[in-house]
Each structure stands twice: as C-alpha cells, then as structure tokens.
Design an enzyme around this catalytic site. Structure first.
Site, short mmCIF file in Angstrom:
data_model
loop_
_atom_site.label_atom_id
_atom_site.label_comp_id
_atom_site.label_asym_id
_atom_site.label_seq_id
_atom_site.Cartn_x
_atom_site.Cartn_y
_atom_site.Cartn_z
N LYS A 212 0.86 -1.18 0.00
CA LYS A 212 0.00 0.00 0.00
C LYS A 212 0.89 1.23 0.00
CE LYS A 212 -3.76 2.30 2.49
NZ LYS A 212 -4.67 2.24 3.66
N LYS A 264 -2.23 -1.50 -3.66
CA LYS A 264 -3.10 -0.32 -3.61
C LYS A 264 -2.22 0.92 -3.71
CE LYS A 264 -6.58 1.97 -0.70
NZ LYS A 264 -7.30 1.95 0.58
#
Length: 339
Positions: A212, A264
């Site tokens: 992420k 992400k």
C-alpha cells in the site's frame, strides 16, 4: 519467425506485395474479438466497497465520488442485495462513525458502526457472497492516522497492532468472512492471525494490504470516510518509487499468515501487481482507488473520455497485470456487462 509443419503441403505464398499473415482477421468482428481475448474480466473478479455512515436518515452522495454513497442501514442492505444480484464476487465494508477519539476505539467496539454494517450485510446476503471488513483506525481517530500516536507524534506501531487484533475479533464475531488490515503496521497480519485463532476464528481469512503506497490518489476516499487526517502517512505507507520493498512486505505478510495480498492503488502500480503476481502462490488483489474512479468520472462528464469503454479498459488492464480480484466502485454497475 517461420514455423513450418512437417505434415501436408508447404504454405502458399501470398501474392506479391500482399501480407501472408493478417492478425486483423481475428479482430474483424466483436464476436471474434471476444472469442480470442486473452484477458477477460468477469463479475466474480470484482469486489464492491460500501460505506455505512452512522446517523444518516437517507443515503448521501459523496461529492468527490459521483454515484457513490454513504449509506443508511436500510440503503446499505439494498446496495448489498443489488451487488449480489449483479454477480459481484464480494463486498468490502467501511464504517463512518459520528464520534471519534485519539485511540479510535469505535473500531474495536462490538457495537461500532462497521460491526453493525457487517451484521446487517451478513444477515441479508452472507450466504451468497464474501463479506470483507476493513481493519483500520483512521475513520475512528480524531487525528486521522491509522493507529495510536506515540509521544513523538508518529504512529505507535505495536500499540496499534494490539487494537487491530481486537478489531479483527469483533469483525469476525459480526460475521466477516475476510478481514483486511490496511494500516501498514509492521507485524499486523501475524498479530491479527493470532488474535483470530485464539478467539476461535481459525476459518476467517486475512487479505493483507501488503503493498500500500503513500499515494495522492486516495483523496476522494478521505472525503467518503470523513477523515480527520492532517499531514501525511509516509512513515508507514510505502514510498511510490520503491519496487523491491513491495516484495519484502508481501513476503512478511505471507510468513505471518496472510491468505491473500493486495496492491493499492492499482492503475499507477500495475508493474507492482505484475511483479507480485509472478512471485506468490496466493490470490493477488488490487484496489482501484477513489482517485482513479473520480478521474475517469470527471473526464467522462466533460466529454473527454468514453466513460463505459474507459472503465472496462481500466478493469481489464488491472486483471491483465495479474490481479485475481479488483476492488472497484464500479463493481455493481459493470458486473452484469462482464458476465
């Protein structure tokens, strides 16, 4: 490159000046293009994020994410049914509380807003889909960070993962099939796995937000969850310029017991999706985040892009890169078109 069969007559030469090989033959009609497509996204690959906002009497559209809503309990259940009817593979739930505090205690309250959402959705469609709970403290903290702040003002890693473990248990108690820790704390997956197992939730899976990045594409999401964040999250989310670090984060999460891993954002990190997909033997997910959604919607609203074709192209690119699941705000709308 010439490949000649040892059986049958030699290939016929093309007339002078005419190409023998015509790849366009397989692109000539929509039916041929569909038949020969190497990558096709299906409804079951998609996960629909849904937001339950405490205290609402009617659904509220998020200004920076047109077409996406903060839901009431009633409209959340209806949205869940709609998604399942459309064929979406799973639902990822987020809770937005009215009251926040420095420790984000709403995330670990058995009657907190996310746990309410989980119970409602599991009761409504839990036998027909996969229900995922997001583990994070940022929606619940007055400072907007994903964990408890230490004396130096940075997030206290170990104190935060203690709360993550508690949050995982109350989400599992509420019926979550998968929990998804998104805080990027070191050791979070291992601590959550131990907490779930100790509470008798050995069958609840963990989707690790393993890679992420500290991205600027999260902006509209912070509107969606009414984030209180001041500053940034660069001390715990990944540096956008780093590649090898993603492999290390993924390896650590898998060693700690992650059942699935995630990248992400998605579109700006397709190289990372591909890299991780080539290195692991578990499902790889990618989150098509709010900024990606809002950019396409804004450009389409101005006539600069064909909306539907651009959405399908973006989903296809994420799947082509190696994502088995795509978390996208278009899941319910586009699932029936993908089949």
């Amino acid at each position: 490159m010439t490949i000649q069969s040892t059986l049958g007559p030699a290939p016929v030469s093309a007339p002078a000046g005419a190409p023998l090989h015509r790849p366009r033959r397989l692109r000539r009609t929509p039916q041929l293009r569909r038949l020969t497509a190497e990558t096709q996204v299906h409804a079951s690959n998609l996960i629909q994020p849904l937001f339950l906002r405490e205290g609402l009497t009617e659904a509220r559209e998020i200004p920076s994410m047109p077409g996406v809503f903060q839901h009431t309990r009633d409209t959340l259940r209806k949205a869940a049914v709609e998604a399942v009817t459309a064929g979406v593979g799973g639902l990822m739930l987020f809770g937005i509380p009215v009251h926040k505090d420095p420790r984000g205690t709403g995330a670990v309250d058995p009657d907190g807003i996310l746990q309410v959402a989980l119970r409602d959705v599991v009761a409504e469609v839990g036998d027909a889909t996969v229900v995922i709970g997001d583990i994070n403290l940022d929606e619940y903290t007055t400072h907007g960070h994903t964990g408890v702040l230490g004396p130096d003002g940075d997030v206290d890693n170990d104190a935060s993962v203690e709360l993550y473990g508690q949050a995982a248990v109350v989400q599992a108690d509420a019926g979550a099939h998968i929990v998804a820790p998104s805080g990027m704390m070191d050791g979070q997956v291992g601590h959550i796995r131990a907490a779930l197992d100790a509470a008798g939730h050995q069958n609840v899976a963990i989707l690790g937000y393993s890679a992420k990045y500290a991205s600027h594409f999260y902006g509209p999401f912070r509107d969606a969850v009414e984030s209180s964040l001041q500053g940034n999250r660069r001390t715990y989310q990944q540096n956008p310029g780093n590649i090898r670090e993603s492999l290390r984060e993924v390896a650590l999460d898998l060693a700690e017991g992650a059942d699935m891993v995630m990248v992400k954002p998605a579109l700006a990190y397709l190289d990372i999706v591909r890299l991780i997909a080539e290195h692991v033997d578990v499902p790889v997910s990618a989150y098509q985040v709010s900024g990606e959604y809002s950019m396409i919607e804004a450009a389409a609203a101005r006539g600069w892009l064909d909306r539907d074709d651009s959405i399908v192209e973006s989903l296809t690119s994420i799947h082509r890169a190696g994502a088995s699941q795509i978390i996208t705000y278009w899941a319910t709308e586009f699932a029936p078109r993908l089949g």
